[in-house]
Design an enzyme around this catalytic site. Structure first.
Site, mmCIF file in Angstrom:
data_model
loop_
_atom_site.group_PDB
_atom_site.id
_atom_site.type_symbol
_atom_site.label_atom_id
_atom_site.label_comp_id
_atom_site.label_asym_id
_atom_site.label_seq_id
_atom_site.Cartn_x
_atom_site.Cartn_y
_atom_site.Cartn_z
ATOM 1 N N ASP A 226 -9.582 -11.998 9.249
ATOM 2 C CA ASP A 226 -10.570 -13.060 9.359
ATOM 3 C C ASP A 226 -10.441 -13.756 10.712
ATOM 4 O O ASP A 226 -9.333 -14.027 11.189
ATOM 5 C CB ASP A 226 -10.353 -14.067 8.222
ATOM 6 C CG ASP A 226 -11.389 -15.154 8.205
ATOM 7 O OD1 ASP A 226 -12.577 -14.838 8.024
ATOM 8 O OD2 ASP A 226 -11.022 -16.336 8.372
ATOM 9 N N GLU A 275 4.716 1.803 10.967
ATOM 10 C CA GLU A 275 5.983 2.144 10.303
ATOM 11 C C GLU A 275 5.748 2.653 8.877
ATOM 12 O O GLU A 275 6.621 3.293 8.294
ATOM 13 C CB GLU A 275 6.888 0.908 10.224
ATOM 14 C CG GLU A 275 7.357 0.375 11.569
ATOM 15 C CD GLU A 275 8.120 -0.937 11.404
ATOM 16 O OE1 GLU A 275 8.428 -1.296 10.242
ATOM 17 O OE2 GLU A 275 8.396 -1.596 12.420
#
Length: 560
Positions: A226, A275
């Site tokens: 956002d 990751e």
């Protein structure tokens, strides 16, 4: 604050049950769920996570790839959840962390991915950090995590600068200090209940990296960010030097939006995301002056996608559409990111209503317009959007052809911008009315206890029940379009179209053996018959070598 355990349930693997598809996000169709208006499981009139979970098979059968959930975090709901009080808890009105875990697991089992909203530009004024900043007073380290400043004027009675809130009025609110005296001011680019974080403070970055890991460990497949263009403010918070600043948004780089410093944040975040297995993604809500500046957010080491607001705001006009399509593809190609296409969301008037009105009224409209015209254009615009290279977003209910509810009584409105008296028009409630599932019953199948915003009479005839299996219905058009899109090799990912010669007012392009023709005029036009018709948004007539495409209609062909 929500009374829930701070630890997440046992992590679920985003790759255990969601089918592996390399670069899935490059051509994904992502469905936006506004949780409070999707489905209510407990009859309190408010949608919730369990309601979403029970409707996941509907979304799988619709044919979407992923579900983006608007905020469901613990929140006082000053701005429908975009004022977050606890980023690691579910607001009780939506359920619990266990409900979120069950939703993620069920979605993965159905082959759907889950994207959640992240709100990093500001918190709620009930966030623990902000409450501590107020209590500790001027000069405290806690205040450095937000933008607190002394006021101007003889007694500090004027705001620190001339910035205006997106919701109207000054972007600053003065606090009363612990000793009862008028004190410093704090920055809030949105509602006063949404103080902006100071991203220059290292604790802010540390906190959000932790929040990312919390939800990634829960198994979410990505984040919609956002106000991704916010967060970093120009050094010194300089005056803008003008009023009615909302009119400047989207035209200039502002000292509080689209500052270059945001990109260092996203490069850090991308390293965290990479990751994790399963091709998790970031999606930017970035309102920028140009699509070229939007492309900065999706460079290879930053975010994966960015909403194409330039396309959303384009009129139903062949020349304008072709221009924005070309500019979008040209901007995304150098950074290797997919274009995205979107027609509606929870902040703008639904496109079935926008297209029902004359061009130039903006993206927040309180006029019903010509309903039949709007629906015809909306259906045509959908097929055009789904034919373009890249990823597409569908806002809940648009597959039903829902219009905006433009006649909500003032006393039921809840959009905070409506009560500010300036800034945004404040009519976002019209696109947030709970969607209809059945022809009859309490709230047309939304839940057993009414709905938090009143639904109009006749809503049931637009419901999932009414349209399912009905030839030519908008719902069946979406289902067929998404099935054809998935099964047609020339649709989906890509970075170019081949424009075809066409009558004035007609958009026509080829992608391999696939051809799309969209007639944006008010009259029928004749075009070559490009092969076998795959799908059309309206009735067309064909001869051996020619097809007549009605007004405001899109057709898909294949030569294969």
């Amino acid at each position: 604050m929500s009374q829930q355990p701070s630890a997440a349930p046992a992590p679920t693997s985003a790759v255990a049950t969601v089918s592996e598809r390399h670069d899935w996000w490059r051509d994904a169709v992502i469905y936006q769920v506004y949780p409070r208006s999707f489905a209510d499981s407990n009859g309190d009139g408010m949608g919730d996570l369990e309601g979403v979970r029970t409707r996941l098979p509907y979304l799988r059968d619709l044919g979407v790839d992923a579900v983006w959930l608007s905020p469901f975090y613990a929140s006082p709901q000053a701005d429908a959840g975009y004022d977050v009080a606890d980023y690691r808890a579910v607001d009780p009105m939506f359920g619990t962390l266990l409900d979120a875990d069950a939703l993620i697991r069920d979605a993965h089992a159905l082959g759907l991915r889950i994207i959640v909203d992240l709100v990093p530009n500001h918190s709620s004024d009930q966030y623990e950090w902000f409450k501590r900043a107020l209590a500790e007073g001027p000069g405290s380290p806690s205040r450095d995590r937000y933008h607190f400043r002394p006021g101007k004027g003889k007694n500090g009675e004027l705001p620190p600068n001339d910035w205006e809130s997106i919701f109207g009025g000054p972007a600053w609110t003065r606090v009363t200090e612990p000793d009862g005296t008028p004190g410093e001011w704090y920055l809030h680019l949105f509602a006063p209940e949404q103080p902006d974080f100071n991203w220059e403070h290292p604790a802010v970055g540390d906190e959000f990296r932790s929040i990312l890991r919390f939800w990634l460990d829960m198994g979410v497949d990505g984040f919609r960010i956002d106000v991704a263009h916010g967060m970093v403010k120009a050094e010194g918070l300089p005056d803008l030097g003008s009023h009615e600043q909302l009119k400047l948004l989207g035209n200039d780089v502002m000292p509080f939006f689209d500052q270059d410093g945001v990109h260092a944040i996203y490069r850090q975040w991308r390293r965290i995301l990479d990751e994790y297995s399963g091709e998790r993604i970031f999606v930017a809500e970035a309102w920028t002056p140009t699509v070229e500046r939007t492309a900065n957010y999706v460079r290879p080491d930053e975010l994966h996608q960015a909403f194409n607001f330039q396309y959303l705001g384009t009129h139903w006009d062949a020349g304008e559409l072709r221009t924005v399509i070309d500019r979008t593809l040209d901007a995304m190609r150098p950074v290797g990111a997919p274009a995205t296409w979107v027609l509606s969301n929870h902040d703008v008037t639904r496109h079935a209503t926008r297209f029902a009105n004359p061009a130039g009224l903006g993206t927040q409209i309180r006029l019903a317009g010509d309903r039949a015209l709007g629906l015809r254009r909306a259906r045509a615009a959908t097929l055009l959007m789904l034919a373009l290279p890249g990823s597409a977003y569908v806002y809940q209910g648009e597959e039903l052809g829902l219009p905006d509810v433009v006649d909500l009584p003032d006393e039921v409105r809840q959009d905070p911008a409506y009560f500010r008296g300036a800034g945004q028009d404040g009519f976002r409630d019209g696109c947030r009315v709970p969607i209809p599932w059945t022809r009859e019953g309490s709230s047309y199948g939304f839940g057993d206890g009414g709905s938090w915003l009143p639904q109009p009479a006749g809503w049931g005839e637009l419901s999932v029940e009414a349209q399912t299996g009905e030839p030519g219905s908008t719902l069946e058009l979406y289902r067929e379009a998404l099935a054809v899109r998935r099964s047609t090799a020339d649709l989906g990912a890509g970075d170019a179209v081949e424009w075809l010669r066409a009558p004035e007012g007609v958009v026509a392009f080829r992608r391999g053996d696939f051809v799309c023709v969209a007639n944006t005029t008010g009259e029928s036009v004749a075009v070559p018959a490009y092969g076998r018709v795959l799908l059309a948004s309206g009735e067309i007539t064909e001869t051996a070598d020619e097809a007549k495409v009605p007004a405001d209609t899109t057709v898909w062909w294949t030569r294969a």
